[in-house]
Every structure is written in structure tokens, then in C-alpha cells.
Enzyme design. Structure first.
Site, short mmCIF file in Angstrom:
data_model
loop_
_atom_site.label_atom_id
_atom_site.label_comp_id
_atom_site.label_asym_id
_atom_site.label_seq_id
_atom_site.Cartn_x
_atom_site.Cartn_y
_atom_site.Cartn_z
CE LYS A 149 32.31 37.32 64.15
NZ LYS A 149 31.49 36.75 63.17
NE ARG A 156 21.64 40.66 61.04
CZ ARG A 156 21.72 39.46 60.41
NH1 ARG A 156 20.40 39.04 60.31
NH2 ARG A 156 22.56 39.18 59.94
N1 BES Z 1 31.04 40.92 61.19
C1 BES Z 1 30.21 39.69 60.96
C2 BES Z 1 30.08 39.27 59.54
C3 BES Z 1 31.37 38.97 58.66
C4 BES Z 1 31.78 37.75 58.91
C5 BES Z 1 32.19 39.81 57.89
C6 BES Z 1 33.05 37.11 58.38
C7 BES Z 1 33.42 39.37 57.19
C8 BES Z 1 33.49 38.17 57.63
C9 BES Z 1 28.94 39.88 61.33
O1 BES Z 1 28.55 40.68 62.64
C10 BES Z 1 28.19 38.49 61.76
O2 BES Z 1 28.94 37.96 62.54
N2 BES Z 1 27.31 38.03 60.94
C11 BES Z 1 26.91 36.75 61.34
C12 BES Z 1 25.25 36.80 61.13
C13 BES Z 1 24.71 35.42 61.48
C14 BES Z 1 25.05 34.96 62.99
C15 BES Z 1 23.17 35.64 61.09
C16 BES Z 1 27.42 35.69 60.07
O3 BES Z 1 27.45 36.14 58.96
O4 BES Z 1 27.81 34.85 60.37
MN MN Z 2 28.84 39.37 64.33
#
Ligand code: BES
Ligand code: MN
Ligand code: ZN
Length: 500
Positions: free
Chosen positions: A279, A353
Site C-alpha cells: 500500500k 477475501r
Molecule cells: N483492508 C483493505 C480495504 C480497506 C482499504 C479498508 C481502505 C478500509 C480503507 C483491503 O484488504 C484491501 O486492501 N482491498 C483492496 C482490494 C483491491 C486490491 C482489489 C482495495 O480496496 O484497494
Molecule cells: Mn488489503
């Protein structure tokens, strides 16, 4: 949490530090105001005029030394137009005034807010909202601030007044419900607010074990047990972390023996750096909250056991960090999950997921009556709904509708997104059964499509709490940080279901 009691009687008989009375728009007094008006020898209106009190919603004025008043101070709380009031507005008023009284050094106070007419609601409904507001509003997470005196609570006891002759028993039950729900919510908040170096998968396991109870059996699997059980998708995400994963199973049997349980599944990602698909650095600290789904499940179990609700529950929590160690799972990897479904990993940051796939498959195997999962699953859900509603997706109309009703009632709201068959196309893989990302479009929906592959044909609802689980600005009834989203929603759902 401080003590809250209910009492049937009149405001003018209360000799506390403070008695809080409502004032409606246009400086209109209600029952308690009129009672105090009598004993204070008609002094109230002139006091009100002096402090320019207008009854504006949320505005409070403190009147000291009103002659004839048994309480040290009379706090006049503006409640706006009575016809605009709702249970949630009442909850907010209670939260706000509790914080003000506490900051002002009051220790024993009486609240005369249940005398307000709030739509068609009963006295018990109003008392519950008031008590919830007080307990939720006073929550703070300050255990790591070593200068204790900064944060000490001074408020000790709140008396929620109802009118003489009103049903005291149901009002007392309302306080019991509020206490369990608020304690469950505040527990979920505490877990969420704990930093990632403390709140590890092992820590979540210990917290779950601490909830053990005559009717609640908790099993915490360590890495060895997880390997033996075959939760391979959880293990794949765990590969990049030096900390062991945990798989938590909770069985609560408050209902009829043999009745199929309601399964509650929660994402317990104690820190999500994204893995190899790392991230960006901005706000990455907030990814300590990525276990708020599991916190909601634990909060609900805490509340349900406190109330001994006559229901059977199965709780399942997969927990790990998502980091970038040298053994970390990688984009391009293919995992064979616990269920046997093969998953092509395209983005290691779509890990929620992946771990939920094993937890949902395990839950489904236990043949529950229905499954509800809680997960901070997608950034896309934050974009779509912000902080005002959790995303709701699922396969069962009745379950979804009931969750909408409870969400509105408890003001822990949900908004449905569609799970049309056509979206499943987006997670088709060329070389495995499914892939863990579905492209730019409809990110929250394709994440739910992925989950749907693991719940068989069971009634299932997925709550994407990514936008609601924490709030860095704080809100009317929640301090900055974790909100406990999902606890009030599902507690109301369960309470309505068992009709207690
Ligand atoms: N935990 C995150 C989702 C999230 C992001 C929650 C920001 C709250 C605030 C999740 O694990 C994630 O990183 N999801 C990705 C999925 C994508 C790579 C398909 C996302 O939402 O960017
Ligand atoms: Mn994630
Ligand atoms: Zn995540």
C-alpha cells in the site's frame, strides 16, 4: 463503564449535582421544566431569559443556584423541534450532555429526556437510546496516555428519569439491553484501537478465550492446528508475517439444543500493509483497524453472553497480518483453498477475501441457519458510501431486509449493493477457478462475488464495514478511532429475532 439506573418520579425531587431538563425550540419547557418551575417559585423563565436559552438542538445552558432547586445546577438542554426528534437524535443528546457534565465535574446527575415525544416510540425505546448514548458517548481510548489525570472520568452515576406510573420494569430491561450493547460496542472499539504491535492474531485469540462462558465454548487454533485443519488460504496470506496466524471458533448455545446456529464471521487482519502489492504510505497506520470485522464478532458475543440471549451462534475469525516477509505470497501465485477452490492471486492486497474464503467455507460446513460476515473489505466501499453506511450484499432477501430495519433502528446503517450474477464474470480466472481481484469496476461487489463462492446455498449477508469501522474525526457518539460498527446492528437483529 459508569452506573446508569432508571427512576420513576419527578425532576424537582432529585438532589443530584445536576438535573438535565429538555427545552424545545421557542423556549418551550416540558414536564420536568414545569415541575421545577413550581418549586423554584417561577424563577426558571427569568433564569432562562438571562442566559439566552432558546431550545436550539444540542445547545445547553447551566443554571447555578436556582432558589428552591434541590439539585446544585439545572442544565437546560436544547432539543429543537419535538416533531423532528428521533431515537438517534436522543442518543446524540445523551452522549453530548454526558460528556459535558463529566467535563464539568458533575458526579451524580439525572436526565429527564425520556419525557420527550419521539415519534411513536415507547418509554423503553427512549430509555435504551439515552443509556446507549451516555455509555457510547463517554467512551475514550486513553490507556497509552500516561498522564492519567488528563483523562479521568468524574461522572459516576446517571439516573434516567421516567414519569411516575410509567412501566419501570421495561425501562430497567431497556437499560440492561443498552448496557450489554454498549459494552459490546466499546469492547469492539477497544480491540480496534489497540495498535498492531499489541493486537496480534494471538492477542485476538486470547481476547476470544476470555469471553468463554457457561454457554460459550471458544477454541483457538494456532499455526500447527491451522495446518492440520487445512486452512491453506489463511496460511498463504500469513506467509509474509513473522507472527503466527490464529483461527478462532466460538460456539454459543443459548437457544434450543440442535437448532442450527447463526454464523458470524469476521475478518481479523491485525495489520494490512498490502503484502508484496504494498500500500502507499499515507494513512497506512489506519490498517491496524483491518481487524474490525473480528472485533464486531467478538463484541456481539460479549453482548449476547451478557444477556444470555436464547439463540445459538457460531463465531469464526481468521486472523493474520498481511506483510512482506521473504516468504510472502506473491502476485501470480495460485492457492488451493480449504474448500478446494483454486484462487489466482493477482493482488496480495486483496487478502481479506482470501482469508475469509476458508472461514466462510468452514462456517458453511457446520450447516448454520444463516451466515453474516463482517469485513473491512474494500476501499471501493469507502468511496461508494463513505462513513454513513456499511455495504450490504448477499443472497437472502429476508435476512437483508431485516438487517436494513435493524440498521435504521440502531443507527448502525447499511446500504445494499447488487450482487447480480453478471458481476461474477469479473473474477473468472484463465488458469484457476477464480482470481482475487475483479478489476477497476464495482470493487465492493466483485469482492462479495468472491466470498459468495464459499457459502454454498446458505442464506448469507456480507457487511463491508471498510467505511464505517473507524472514523478519524470522531462523531456524535463515537470518539476518534474505532466505532464498533456492526455490533448495534446485529444485536438489534438478534434481539428482534428472539423477541425478548
Ligand atoms: N483492508 C483493505 C480495504 C480497506 C482499504 C479498508 C481502505 C478500509 C480503507 C483491503 O484488504 C484491501 O486492501 N482491498 C483492496 C482490494 C483491491 C486490491 C482489489 C482495495 O480496496 O484497494
Ligand atoms: Mn488489503
Ligand atoms: Zn485488508
Amino acid at each position: 463503564m459508569i452506573e446508569i439506573v432508571v427512576k420513576a418520579g419527578q425532576a424537582d425531587k432529585q438532589s443530584d449535582d445536576a438535573v438535565v431538563i429538555p427545552l424545545l425550540k421557542g423556549s418551550e419547557m416540558t414536564l420536568s421544566g414545569h415541575a421545577l418551575q413550581k418549586v423554584t417559585d417561577q424563577a426558571l423563565p427569568s433564569f432562562l431569559a438571562k442566559c439566552d436559552s432558546t431550545g436550539k438542538y444540542g445547545e445547553s445552558k447551566t443554571l447555578y443556584g436556582v432558589p428552591g432547586s434541590l439539585a446544585d445546577r439545572i442544565v437546560v438542554l436544547g432539543c429543537g423541534e419535538e416533531k423532528l426528534l428521533s431515537l438517534h437524535k436522543l442518543r446524540i443528546l445523551a452522549a453530548k450532555i454526558a460528556r459535558e457534565l463529566d467535563a464539568g465535574g458533575a458526579t451524580h446527575v439525572s436526565l429527564c429526556l425520556s419525557e420527550l415525544n419521539v415519534g411513536e416510540t415507547s418509554v423503553a425505546d427512549k430509555v435504551q437510546a439515552i443509556a446507549e448514548g451516555v455509555w457510547l458517548g463517554l467512551y475514550s481510548f486513553d490507556k497509552y496516555q500516561t498522564k492519567k489525570e488528563l483523562n479521568e472520568r468524574r461522572l459516576q452515576k446517571v439516573t434516567v428519569m421516567i414519569e411516575a406510573g410509567q412501566d419501570l420494569t421495561s425501562a430497567q430491561r431497556a437499560v440492561e439491553l443498552a448496557q450489554a450493547i454498549a459494552a459490546g460496542t466499546n469492547f469492539a472499539r477497544d480491540l480496534g484501537n489497540e495498535p498492531g504491535n499489541i493486537c496480534t492474531p494471538a492477542y485476538l485469540g486470547e481476547q476470544a478465550l476470555r469471553l468463554s462462558h457457561a454457554q460459550l465454548n471458544v477454541t483457538v487454533m494456532d499455526k500447527k492446528a491451522i495446518e492440520k485443519a487445512g486452512f491453506t488460504a489463511l496460511l498463504a496470506v500469513n506467509q509474509g508475517s513473522a507472527k503466527e496466524p490464529r483461527f478462532i471458533v466460538m460456539k454459543y448455545e443459548g437457544g434450543k439444543a440442535g437448532d442450527a446456529p447463526i454464523a458470524l464471521v469476521g475478518k481479523g487482519l491485525t495489520f494490512d500493509a498490502g503484502g508484496i502489492s504494498i500500500k502507499p504510505g499515507t494513512q497506512m497506520d489506519e490498517m491496524k483497524f483491518d481487524m474490525c470485522g473480528s472485533a464486531a464478532v467478538l463484541g456481539i458475543f460479549k453482548a449476547v453472553t451478557a444477556l444470555n440471549l436464547p439463540v445459538n451462534l457460531l463465531g469464526v475469525i481468521p486472523s493474520t497480518e498481511n506483510l512482506l516477509g521473504s516468504a510472502a505470497y506473491k502476485p501470480g501465485d495460485i492457492i488451493t483453498s480449504y474448500k478446494g477452490v483454486t484462487i489466482e492471486i493477482l493482488n496480495t492486497d486483496a487478502e481479506g477475501r482470501v482469508i475469509l474464503s476458508d472461514a466462510l467455507a468452514y462456517a458453511a460446513e457446520q450447516k448454520p441457519a444463516e451466515i453474516i460476515d463482517f469485513a473491512t473489505l474494500t476501499g471501493a466501499c469507502v468511496v461508494a458510501l463513505g462513513g454513513q453506511a456499511s455495504g450490504l450484499l448477499g443472497t437472502d432477501k429476508g435476512l437483508k431486509e431485516a438487517l436494513k430495519v435493524s440498521g435504521d433502528y440502531a443507527h448502525d446503517r447499511v446500504w445494499e449493493l447488487p450482487l447480480f450474477e453478471e458481476y461474477q464474470e469479473q473474477i473468472k480466472s484463465e488458469i484457476a477457478d477464480i482470481k482475487n481481484t475483479g478489476g477497476k469496476e464495482a470493487g465492493s461487489i466483485t469482492a462479495a462475488c468472491f466470498l459468495s463462492r464459499f457459502v454454498d446455498d446458505l442464506p448469507w449477508a456480507h457487511l463491508d464495514i471498510a467505511g464505517t469501522a473507524w472514523n478519524m474525526k470522531g462523531s456524535d457518539i463515537s470518539a476518534k478511532g474505532a466505532t464498533g460498527a456492526g455490533v448495534r446492528l446485529v444485536m438489534d437483529y438478534l434481539i428482534k429475532k428472539v423477541d425478548v
